[in-house]
Design a protein around this motif. Structure first.
Motif, short mmCIF file in Angstrom:
data_model
loop_
_atom_site.label_atom_id
_atom_site.label_comp_id
_atom_site.label_asym_id
_atom_site.label_seq_id
_atom_site.Cartn_x
_atom_site.Cartn_y
_atom_site.Cartn_z
N GLN A 184 1.11 48.20 39.56
CA GLN A 184 2.44 49.15 38.85
C GLN A 184 3.41 48.30 38.62
N GLU A 185 4.36 49.40 37.93
CA GLU A 185 5.66 48.65 37.54
C GLU A 185 6.47 48.52 38.73
N MET A 186 7.22 47.48 38.70
CA MET A 186 7.97 47.10 40.02
C MET A 186 9.50 47.96 40.06
N GLU A 187 9.99 48.28 40.98
CA GLU A 187 11.06 48.79 41.28
C GLU A 187 12.17 47.68 41.04
N LEU A 188 13.02 47.77 40.04
CA LEU A 188 13.94 46.99 39.35
C LEU A 188 14.93 46.51 40.53
N GLY A 189 15.40 47.21 41.45
CA GLY A 189 16.26 47.08 42.41
C GLY A 189 15.58 45.79 43.49
N LEU A 190 14.58 45.65 43.37
CA LEU A 190 13.60 44.31 44.08
C LEU A 190 14.04 43.38 43.44
N LEU A 191 13.81 43.29 42.04
CA LEU A 191 14.00 42.37 41.17
C LEU A 191 15.33 41.81 41.41
N LYS A 192 16.44 42.87 41.42
CA LYS A 192 17.93 42.25 41.47
C LYS A 192 18.06 41.53 42.91
N GLU A 193 17.40 42.19 43.96
CA GLU A 193 17.70 41.70 45.30
C GLU A 193 17.23 40.24 45.38
#
Length: 214
Positions: free
Chosen positions: A146-155
């Motif tokens: 599934q698409e990733m939560e972009l907040g996780l990428l930012k972290e």
């Protein structure tokens, strides 16, 4: 420090040559066009090719990149060594980093696929040279994800100090969603491989990444 690792440090645009998207002949043409347009790092991904086929392709590719652009082999440490490739990329279900390093030696690049913060921090602690993080968006390469939560990428970008290449469904149409997160590097497959004008696609991505506010 080996030249390929110095080149990795400044690399922004990572091209995935996927043999399940195009055949070898077409991939070599994409590689030539991408090199002319300034691609920074390249990986061969071939889940179904024979050892002989992957080895032959990699040797042909290295004649194009000439070690001036790091060329990475996915999964197959044995073929990366035999071909003289610049590095190896491994997933969570492949050789672990420490095993891969024993085979590859200390001068070669090793990257690790990560899907969460724990993976990313472990790869960094183990000594990986970079991580591929995703899948960011829906992708035909990994249709089950599934698409990733972009907040996780930012972290992850904030906490991981080695190069982080977001990967998965990234295109010229959605890259603007990533740049405000601090993304300075990306890995791209289909939006370059299937572009009508490969060189123009590469340049478009490079311009977008160059305009990221530091």
């Amino acid at each position: 420090m080996r030249l390929s690792k110095k080149l990795l440090a400044s690399a922004k645009l990572y091209l995935i040559l996927d043999a399940q998207v195009l055949d070898y002949s077409a991939l070599l043409q994409v590689l030539k066009d991408s090199v002319r347009s300034g691609i920074d790092i390249v990986q061969l991904r071939d889940k179904n090719g024979s050892a002989k086929e992957i080895l032959s392709f990699t040797r042909h590719a290295l004649k194009i990149t000439k070690h001036k652009i790091p060329f990475i082999v996915n999964d197959r440490a044995d073929l990366a060594v035999l071909s003289g490739a610049d590095g190896l990329h491994v997933g969570q279900d492949d050789l672990d980093y420490k095993q891969a390093r024993k085979i590859m030696g200390h001068d070669k690049i090793i990257g690790v696929s990560c899907q969460n913060l724990k993976h990313a921090l472990k790869a960094q602690a183990d000594g990986a040279d970079y991580i591929g993080f995703g899948s960011i968006f829906k992708t035909k390469t990994k249709p089950e994800r599934q698409e990733m939560e972009l907040g996780l990428l930012k972290e992850v970008i904030k906490r991981v100090k080695i190069p982080v290449f977001p990967i998965g469904g990234i295109s010229r149409k959605n890259i603007d969603q990533l740049l405000p997160l601090g993304v300075e590097r990306i890995a791209v497959c289909r939006d370059i491989l299937l572009a009508k004008d490969v060189g123009r696609a590469v340049l478009s991505f490079k311009r977008a990444l160059e305009n990221v506010r530091r």
